[in-house]
Design an enzyme around this catalytic site. Structure first.
Site, PDB file in Angstrom:
ATOM      1  N   ASN A 147       0.811  -1.225   0.000  1.00  0.00           N
ATOM      2  CA  ASN A 147       0.000   0.000   0.000  1.00  0.00           C
ATOM      3  C   ASN A 147       0.841   1.271   0.000  1.00  0.00           C
ATOM      4  O   ASN A 147       0.386   2.322   0.435  1.00  0.00           O
ATOM      5  CB  ASN A 147      -0.959   0.005   1.203  1.00  0.00           C
ATOM      6  N   ARG A 148       2.086   1.143  -0.458  1.00  0.00           N
ATOM      7  CA  ARG A 148       3.009   2.280  -0.534  1.00  0.00           C
ATOM      8  C   ARG A 148       3.303   2.906   0.836  1.00  0.00           C
ATOM      9  O   ARG A 148       3.696   4.066   0.930  1.00  0.00           O
ATOM     10  CB  ARG A 148       2.473   3.353  -1.490  1.00  0.00           C
ATOM     11  N   LEU A 149       3.139   2.125   1.890  1.00  0.00           N
ATOM     12  CA  LEU A 149       3.443   2.613   3.239  1.00  0.00           C
ATOM     13  C   LEU A 149       4.870   2.212   3.608  1.00  0.00           C
ATOM     14  O   LEU A 149       5.120   1.479   4.568  1.00  0.00           O
ATOM     15  CB  LEU A 149       2.424   2.067   4.246  1.00  0.00           C
TER      16      LEU A 149
END
Length: 207
Positions: free
Chosen positions: A185-187
């Site tokens: 989630n691009r975290l």
């Protein structure tokens, strides 16, 4: 295209006290994990008026003072460093969803250190350092090969090849070193060491 990144957390509690220790830890992991040329790094330099250029070079040594690579001092990178020593390095370890991003200052290493490394290079690579006036215009590949053949005749395997006077090493002394760990989630985790008053401060960046 999208990539599903690994999801193991990378936290401040895992960090070494200083960035070269943390780099050593990550580098040993990727070097023993089968990653192709983990020492390949993208070196970015710039002219005094800020026009950038990038290329891939090979890290040949790292120590508590920084990251060492070798090149022709008359090359484009060498000329840009001579007029603007501020550079960046990027280690793109995409297969393990990791990157290391360095900003710092490039300084020439001593001739003794350069000579010691030059002696470890294969004979053909030693000749190549003489044959190629790196970044200069050449008429054809045949001209380059002719230079190499002439040098091979002058310095056969039984002869010691001298170190080219315009060839040598740089050490990139880091001012910041960021360790990037990819996540779902691009975290992503981004932990950066910043040199400050003779010590290192760690900060977390938003992905």
């Amino acid at each position: 295209m999208r990539e599903h990144y690994r999801s193991e957390a990378f936290t401040e509690a895992e960090l070494a006290a200083e960035p070269m220790g943390q780099f050593d830890h990550w580098f040993r992991e990727v070097a023993t994990g089968g990653l192709h040329e983990p020492n390949a790094m993208i070196l970015s330099t710039a002219t005094p008026d800020g026009r950038p250029s990038s290329r891939t070079v090979l890290l040949k040594k790292y120590d508590p003072q920084g990251f060492v690579f070798f090149t022709n001092y008359a090359s484009r990178k060498g000329q840009e460093i001579a007029s603007n020593p501020y550079v960046s390095l990027l280690f793109p370890w995409h297969q393990v969803a990791r990157q290391v991003i360095v900003t710092g200052t490039a300084v020439r290493i001593g001739r003794d250190e350069t000579a010691a490394y030059f002696r470890t290079r294969p004979h053909g690579s030693q000749l190549g350092a003489w044959a190629s006036a790196q970044s200069s215009v050449i008429a054809s590949r045949e001209e380059l090969l002719a230079r190499y053949d002439e040098l091979a005749t002058r310095y056969p395997h039984t002869e010691r090849v001298p170190v080219p006077p315009d060839w040598g090493g740089y050490r990139v002394v880091p001012g910041t070193v960021e360790f990037w760990q990819g996540h779902a989630n691009r975290l992503h985790d981004r932990l950066r060491y910043v040199a400050e008053d003779g010590a290192w401060r760690v900060e977390r960046l938003c992905p």
